[in-house]
Design a protein around this motif. Structure first.
Motif, PDB file in Angstrom:
ATOM      1  N   SER A 137     -19.606  14.191  -8.848  1.00 19.09           N
ATOM      2  CA  SER A 137     -19.409  15.567  -9.280  1.00 19.09           C
ATOM      3  C   SER A 137     -18.626  15.537 -10.592  1.00 19.09           C
ATOM      4  O   SER A 137     -18.984  14.789 -11.501  1.00 19.09           O
ATOM      5  N   SER A 138     -17.560  16.275 -10.692  1.00 19.17           N
ATOM      6  CA  SER A 138     -16.786  16.385 -11.932  1.00 19.17           C
ATOM      7  C   SER A 138     -15.556  17.230 -11.642  1.00 19.17           C
ATOM      8  O   SER A 138     -15.501  17.935 -10.625  1.00 19.17           O
ATOM      9  N   ILE A 139     -14.593  17.181 -12.552  1.00 22.74           N
ATOM     10  CA  ILE A 139     -13.494  18.139 -12.431  1.00 22.74           C
ATOM     11  C   ILE A 139     -14.037  19.565 -12.538  1.00 22.74           C
ATOM     12  O   ILE A 139     -13.415  20.510 -12.062  1.00 22.74           O
ATOM     13  N   ALA A 140     -15.228  19.706 -13.135  1.00 29.20           N
ATOM     14  CA  ALA A 140     -15.863  21.026 -13.232  1.00 29.20           C
ATOM     15  C   ALA A 140     -16.287  21.539 -11.868  1.00 29.20           C
ATOM     16  O   ALA A 140     -16.575  22.730 -11.713  1.00 29.20           O
ATOM     17  N   GLY A 143     -12.794  23.279 -11.192  1.00 29.52           N
ATOM     18  CA  GLY A 143     -12.251  24.215 -12.167  1.00 29.52           C
ATOM     19  C   GLY A 143     -13.236  24.470 -13.290  1.00 29.52           C
ATOM     20  O   GLY A 143     -13.827  23.533 -13.823  1.00 29.52           O
ATOM     21  N   ALA A 144     -13.451  25.720 -13.631  1.00 32.61           N
ATOM     22  CA  ALA A 144     -14.419  26.083 -14.659  1.00 32.61           C
ATOM     23  C   ALA A 144     -13.783  26.083 -16.038  1.00 32.61           C
ATOM     24  O   ALA A 144     -12.564  26.160 -16.188  1.00 32.61           O
ATOM     25  N   ALA A 145     -14.648  25.980 -17.065  1.00 29.02           N
ATOM     26  CA  ALA A 145     -14.178  26.000 -18.444  1.00 29.02           C
ATOM     27  C   ALA A 145     -15.166  26.788 -19.292  1.00 29.02           C
ATOM     28  O   ALA A 145     -16.375  26.746 -19.035  1.00 29.02           O
ATOM     29  N   PRO A 146     -14.687  27.521 -20.302  1.00 30.26           N
ATOM     30  CA  PRO A 146     -15.611  28.262 -21.173  1.00 30.26           C
ATOM     31  C   PRO A 146     -16.509  27.297 -21.937  1.00 30.26           C
ATOM     32  O   PRO A 146     -16.066  26.245 -22.393  1.00 30.26           O
ATOM     33  N   GLY A 147     -17.771  27.658 -22.041  1.00 28.54           N
ATOM     34  CA  GLY A 147     -18.725  26.813 -22.746  1.00 28.54           C
ATOM     35  C   GLY A 147     -19.461  25.841 -21.847  1.00 28.54           C
ATOM     36  O   GLY A 147     -20.273  25.042 -22.329  1.00 28.54           O
ATOM     37  N   ALA A 153     -21.630  25.603 -12.677  1.00 24.19           N
ATOM     38  CA  ALA A 153     -22.343  26.168 -11.535  1.00 24.19           C
ATOM     39  C   ALA A 153     -23.015  25.071 -10.727  1.00 24.19           C
ATOM     40  O   ALA A 153     -22.992  25.091  -9.489  1.00 24.19           O
ATOM     41  N   THR A 154     -23.614  24.095 -11.412  1.00 19.28           N
ATOM     42  CA  THR A 154     -24.279  23.007 -10.687  1.00 19.28           C
ATOM     43  C   THR A 154     -23.270  22.146  -9.944  1.00 19.28           C
ATOM     44  O   THR A 154     -23.533  21.702  -8.815  1.00 19.28           O
ATOM     45  N   LYS A 155     -22.123  21.899 -10.544  1.00 14.57           N
ATOM     46  CA  LYS A 155     -21.129  21.049  -9.878  1.00 14.57           C
ATOM     47  C   LYS A 155     -20.456  21.766  -8.714  1.00 14.57           C
ATOM     48  O   LYS A 155     -20.134  21.148  -7.689  1.00 14.57           O
ATOM     49  N   ARG A 156     -20.231  23.077  -8.849  1.00 14.64           N
ATOM     50  CA  ARG A 156     -19.714  23.829  -7.702  1.00 14.64           C
ATOM     51  C   ARG A 156     -20.739  23.811  -6.567  1.00 14.64           C
ATOM     52  O   ARG A 156     -20.384  23.692  -5.393  1.00 14.64           O
ATOM     53  N   GLY A 157     -22.021  23.947  -6.916  1.00 16.35           N
ATOM     54  CA  GLY A 157     -23.069  23.901  -5.910  1.00 16.35           C
ATOM     55  C   GLY A 157     -23.134  22.565  -5.216  1.00 16.35           C
ATOM     56  O   GLY A 157     -23.293  22.478  -3.987  1.00 16.35           O
ATOM     57  N   VAL A 158     -23.022  21.485  -5.983  1.00 12.07           N
ATOM     58  CA  VAL A 158     -23.020  20.131  -5.433  1.00 12.07           C
ATOM     59  C   VAL A 158     -21.874  19.964  -4.438  1.00 12.07           C
ATOM     60  O   VAL A 158     -22.043  19.402  -3.347  1.00 12.07           O
TER      61      VAL A 158
END
Length: 281
Positions: A137-140, A143-147, A153-158
Motif C-alpha cells: 500500500s502506501s502512507i497514502a 493519509g491523503a495529500a492534495p494532488g 482513493a486506490t490505496k484506501r480501497g486496498v
C-alpha cells in the motif's frame, strides 16, 4: 509461517520495490515467480541455481491473465507460499484534472488488480492450509495529500479490502499484511508516474506545488530501498503476520499524526454520535 525455503510470487518486479524484493529473496536462496509487464527487465538476474527464478509477463489490469499466470506458476514450481502484490503506479494532479481513462487505469492497476490477484491465489493457499499475502500500500492508504486524490482513493480501497480479507482467511492459516512505505527513491516518481494535464485554476495551489516537485524530480525520499525490501521479507516469515507494516520515519510520523488527529476529532464528536441512537437502543 514455518522456517525453511519458500516459493514466492511477486508482481511488479521489473523495478523499484518489487525488483528489490526479488533481489533480496534470491540472495536468501528463496524460489521466486517474478512477474512484470516486461519480464525482459529481469534477464540480468542470474540466481544459482537458475531454477530459483521463474518469470512471466503480467499486466495486472487483465484478470484472466492473472489467473493464468498464477496457475502456470503453481504448475511450474509446485506451489506458492507467499504472494507479494506490488504492481502499481502513481497518478499526480488534481482530482478535477484526471481524465476518465486515467481514473479507470489507476483503479484497475492499483485496486482491482490486487483484488483479482488475491482471488486467483487464495484457492492454492487454502489447499495448502497456510500462506501469506503481502499487499503493498502506501502512507497514502492512511493519509491523503492534495494532488494525489485518485491514487489515495486506490490505496484506501486496498487497505479496506485486505483488512477485511485478513479476517476472512485467518481460519485457513493464511496471513495478510498491508505494507505502508514512506517515500523511497524508485521509478514511482520517474518513469512509473503519470501526471494530469494542468488546469489554470490550480496554479499557485498545493496541487501545483506537488506537480512541480514531481516533474522536476525534487521529491525528498528518506527510505532505503534495500532495507525496506529486507523488512518486508522478514515480516512475511514471522510466525504471525502483522496486519500493517509501516516503513520509513516519514511513514511512522505521518501515520501517527493522522491517527492521533482522527481520534481527537472523534472524541470531540462523541456527544453527537451518542445522541443519534434510538431511544430504545
Amino acid at each position: 509461517m514455518t522456517a525453511g525455503a519458500r516459493t514466492w510470487l511477486v508482481t511488479g518486479s521489473s523495478a523499484g520495490l518489487g525488483r528489490a524484493i526479488v533481489t533480496e529473496l534470491l540472495a536468501r536462496g528463496e524460489t521466486v515467480a517474478a512477474t512484470a509487464r516486461n519480464p525482459d527487465a529481469l534477464s540480468d538476474l542470474r540466481p544459482s541455481p537458475p531454477s530459483l527464478l521463474w518469470t512471466a509477463q503480467l499486466d495486472v489490469t487483465d484478470p484472466e491473465r492473472i489467473r493464468q499466470v498464477v496457475d502456470d506458476a503453481v504448475d511450474a514450481l509446485g506451489h506458492i507460499d507467499v504472494v507479494v502484490s506490488n504492481a502499481g503506479y502513481g497518478l499526480f494532479g488534481a482530482a478535477e484534472e484526471a481524465t476518465r481513462d486515467q481514473v479507470e487505469r489507476q483503479i484497475q492497476t492499483n485496486l482491482t488488480g490486487p483484488i483479482h490477484l488475491a482471488q486467483a491465489v487464495l484457492p492454492h493457499l487454502r489447499a495448502r492450509g497456510h500462506g501469506r499475502i503481502i499487499q503493498i500500500s502506501s502512507i497514502a492508504g492512511q493519509g491523503a495529500a492534495p494532488g494525489m486524490a485518485v491514487y489515495c482513493a486506490t490505496k484506501r480501497g486496498v487497505e479496506g479490502f485486505f483488512e477485511s480479507l485478513a479476517a476472512e482467511v485467518k481460519s485457513f492459516g493464511i496471513g495478510v499484511t498491508i505494507v505502508e512505505p514512506g517515500s523511497v527513491r524508485t521509478s514511482f516518481f520517474d518513469r512509473g508516474k503519470e501526471v494530469t494535464a494542468a488546469l489554470p485554476a490550480y496554479a499557485g495551489t498545493p496541487v501545483a506545488a506537488l506537480r512541480d516537485r514531481v516533474e522536476d524530480g525534487r521529491v525528498s525520499c528518506r527510505g532505503d530501498l534495500a532495507k525496506m525490501a529486507g523488512a518486508i521479507v522478514d515480516a512475511a516469515t514471522r510466525p504471525t503476520a502483522p496486519l500493517r507494516l509501516a516503513l520509513g520515519s516519514d511513514a511512522y510520523r505521518l501515520i501517527r499524526h493522522g491517527l492521533t488527529a482522527r481520534l481527537a476529532e472523534l472524541e470531540e464528536q462523541k456527544h453527537i454520535a451518542l445522541s443519534t441512537d434510538t431511544s430504545y437502543a
